[in-house]
Design a protein around this motif. Structure first.
Motif, short mmCIF file in Angstrom:
data_model
loop_
_atom_site.label_atom_id
_atom_site.label_comp_id
_atom_site.label_asym_id
_atom_site.label_seq_id
_atom_site.Cartn_x
_atom_site.Cartn_y
_atom_site.Cartn_z
N THR A 1 36.50 32.66 18.22
CA THR A 1 37.70 33.41 18.61
C THR A 1 37.44 34.35 19.79
N PRO A 2 36.44 35.27 19.71
CA PRO A 2 36.21 36.14 20.88
C PRO A 2 35.86 35.36 22.15
N LEU A 3 35.13 34.27 22.01
CA LEU A 3 34.80 33.47 23.20
C LEU A 3 36.06 32.88 23.83
N THR A 4 36.96 32.42 22.99
CA THR A 4 38.23 31.86 23.49
C THR A 4 39.02 32.92 24.24
N VAL A 5 39.05 34.15 23.69
CA VAL A 5 39.78 35.25 24.35
C VAL A 5 39.15 35.58 25.69
N VAL A 6 37.83 35.75 25.72
CA VAL A 6 37.14 36.08 26.96
C VAL A 6 37.35 34.97 28.00
N ARG A 7 37.24 33.73 27.56
CA ARG A 7 37.42 32.60 28.48
C ARG A 7 38.84 32.61 29.06
N GLY A 8 39.82 32.91 28.21
CA GLY A 8 41.20 32.94 28.68
C GLY A 8 41.43 33.99 29.76
N TYR A 9 40.89 35.20 29.54
CA TYR A 9 41.06 36.26 30.53
C TYR A 9 40.32 35.94 31.83
N VAL A 10 39.12 35.36 31.71
CA VAL A 10 38.36 35.00 32.91
C VAL A 10 39.12 33.96 33.73
N GLU A 11 39.66 32.94 33.06
CA GLU A 11 40.42 31.91 33.78
C GLU A 11 41.69 32.48 34.39
N MET A 12 42.30 33.45 33.68
CA MET A 12 43.52 34.07 34.23
C MET A 12 43.19 34.83 35.52
N VAL A 13 42.07 35.58 35.52
CA VAL A 13 41.68 36.32 36.72
C VAL A 13 41.30 35.35 37.84
N GLN A 14 40.62 34.25 37.48
CA GLN A 14 40.22 33.27 38.50
C GLN A 14 41.42 32.62 39.16
N SER A 15 42.48 32.45 38.39
CA SER A 15 43.66 31.78 38.95
C SER A 15 44.34 32.62 40.01
N THR A 16 44.10 33.94 40.02
CA THR A 16 44.69 34.82 41.05
C THR A 16 43.64 35.06 42.13
N GLU A 17 43.20 33.98 42.78
CA GLU A 17 42.08 34.09 43.72
C GLU A 17 42.41 34.94 44.94
N HIS A 18 43.68 34.99 45.36
CA HIS A 18 44.01 35.78 46.56
C HIS A 18 43.92 37.27 46.27
N ALA A 19 43.91 37.66 44.99
CA ALA A 19 43.83 39.08 44.65
C ALA A 19 42.39 39.56 44.59
N LEU A 20 41.41 38.67 44.71
CA LEU A 20 40.01 39.06 44.61
C LEU A 20 39.28 38.75 45.90
N ASP A 21 38.37 39.67 46.27
CA ASP A 21 37.53 39.37 47.45
C ASP A 21 36.44 38.39 47.01
N PRO A 22 35.74 37.77 47.94
CA PRO A 22 34.75 36.73 47.60
C PRO A 22 33.67 37.21 46.62
N TYR A 23 33.26 38.47 46.71
CA TYR A 23 32.21 38.97 45.81
C TYR A 23 32.66 38.89 44.36
N TRP A 24 33.87 39.41 44.07
CA TRP A 24 34.34 39.40 42.68
C TRP A 24 34.71 38.00 42.21
N GLN A 25 35.14 37.16 43.14
CA GLN A 25 35.40 35.78 42.76
C GLN A 25 34.12 35.10 42.28
N LYS A 26 33.00 35.39 42.97
CA LYS A 26 31.71 34.83 42.56
C LYS A 26 31.29 35.38 41.19
N VAL A 27 31.55 36.67 40.97
CA VAL A 27 31.22 37.28 39.68
C VAL A 27 31.96 36.58 38.55
N PHE A 28 33.26 36.35 38.74
CA PHE A 28 34.04 35.72 37.68
C PHE A 28 33.69 34.24 37.51
N ASP A 29 33.30 33.59 38.60
CA ASP A 29 32.83 32.21 38.47
C ASP A 29 31.56 32.15 37.61
#
Length: 383
Positions: free
Chosen positions: A166-194
């Protein structure tokens, strides 16, 4: 005649001439006989003392499995008394279906596990082995503590793995949600979330494998086996492998007998075959060759995965099915390996009367082979 048949002394009467020599000869033979009898009695006493000192219940059986002798531990944990039960067949006194099948199969390389006939809280490990020319040694070992610890370990792994999902599913969901908004993140944070997404995916695979391992350990014979269309199952796995193989570009070939099927559990067989195929893809360098086959080999069915990868050192081969054992831990981090795949394969094969053979030469590739016994093999009709 009185001395031979009625006297209790071994000393012969005095006589001269030929009768004196006859008396001396009989006296010498009698002493030799008594000395041999004493030596044999001492050896029997030593054997019994040694058998009584054993931590296991021990029975000496004839080749037709009738009881000839037993130690006191056999009475305490099996309820078999000596000499009261001498001449009884062992399977008439230990009446468990598992033990009856074990005796009928007559394959004593592996032990048989049953509850004690006189105490259901005691779990026993039974072994039979040839003893001398015409006897069988039967040993029963109390493994209750080991059995309870193993149950606790399985329950712990299953429960923890389930709770982690359950916690892994939640964390994965939030990470994918942040990744989907790639224009809102600079390249450094995009790499962190990847990186976060990669590690969460790796942990999710580990938890999934722990759950699979718990299932195949706990539900050993509870599910009903049925006809498994192995050609169809393997073709689906090969299609998946071709998709997973896009980055490395291996040449994957296969040879599948379209009429060869098994009686078993399709989800477990799929897991075992999938693990061997994914290992070959993961550990074979890019551009290598992988050959998958499903054919008859004598009276057995043979599934094999052969690659031309780096191979395995001889000292590591026997440890490959241990949980979390990895030959190269740094390489496992690159491939996402958890060290659980072959442990899952081992338990699946135990359910399906199969065995795993590993042929590997360091630097020259490996071949992982599963042999299924004739009792599991079924035939498919090909239109």
């Amino acid at each position: 005649m009185k001395w031979l048949w009625k006297s209790r002394t071994i000393s012969p009467p005095h006589a001269d001439g030929i009768w004196g020599r006859i008396y001396d000869g009989l006296y010498r033979q009698t002493r030799q006989y008594r000395q041999k009898q004493k030596t044999l009695n001492d050896k029997i006493r030593q054997f019994r003392d040694g058998a009584e000192a054993l931590p296991d219940a021990a029975l000496v059986l004839s080749n037709d499995l009738t009881i000839q002798w037993g130690n006191k531990k056999a009475q305490r944990i099996l309820g078999i008394r000596w000499p009261g039960d001498v001449g009884q067949r062992i399977d008439n006194l230990i009446r468990f279906p598992e033990f009856a099948k074990y005796i009928e199969a007559a394959n004593f390389d592996q032990p048989c596990h049953i509850q004690s006939p006189i105490n259901s809280d005691i779990m026993l490990e039974l072994r039979l082995m040839q003893y001398g020319v015409d006897q069988v040694l039967f040993l029963a070992r109390d493994i209750s503590k080991i059995h309870r610890l193993e149950e606790m370990r399985r329950d712990f792994v299953a429960n923890v793995s389930h709770e982690l999902k359950t916690p892994l599913t939640v964390v994965r969901g939030y990470v994918e949600m942040v990744q989907s908004t790639e224009h809102a993140l600079d390249p450094y944070w995009q790499k962190v979330f990847d990186t976060m997404e990669t590690q969460v995916s790796r942990m999710d695979r580990l938890v999934e494998q722990l759950l699979v391992l718990s299932r195949v350990e706990i539900h050993m014979d509870e599910e009903e086996k049925h006809l498994v269309d192995m050609p169809k199952l393997l073709k689906a796995l090969i299609d998946d492998a071709q998709w997973l193989n896009q980055d490395k570009g291996h040449t994957i070939t296969h040879e599948i007998d379209p009429t060869l099927a098994l009686e078993g559990l399709d989800n477990e067989l799929k897991s075992a075959c999938s693990n061997l195929i994914s290992n070959a893809i993961g550990y074979t360098p890019a551009g290598g060759n992988i050959h998958i086959s499903w054919v008859k080999d004598g009276n057995k069915a043979k599934f094999s995965v052969k690659d031309d990868g780096p191979g395995i050192r001889p000292e590591h081969v026997n440890r490959l099915t241990e949980r979390f054992f990895r030959v190269d831990k740094s390489r496992s981090r690159d491939t996402g390996g958890s060290g659980l795949g072959l442990a899952i394969v081992k338990h699946v094969l135990n359910h399906h009367h199969a065995e795993l053979a590993i042929n590997s030469r360091w630097g020259q590739g490996s071949e992982f082979i599963i042999y299924f016994e004739p009792k599991c093999i079924r035939s498919l009709s090909v239109a």
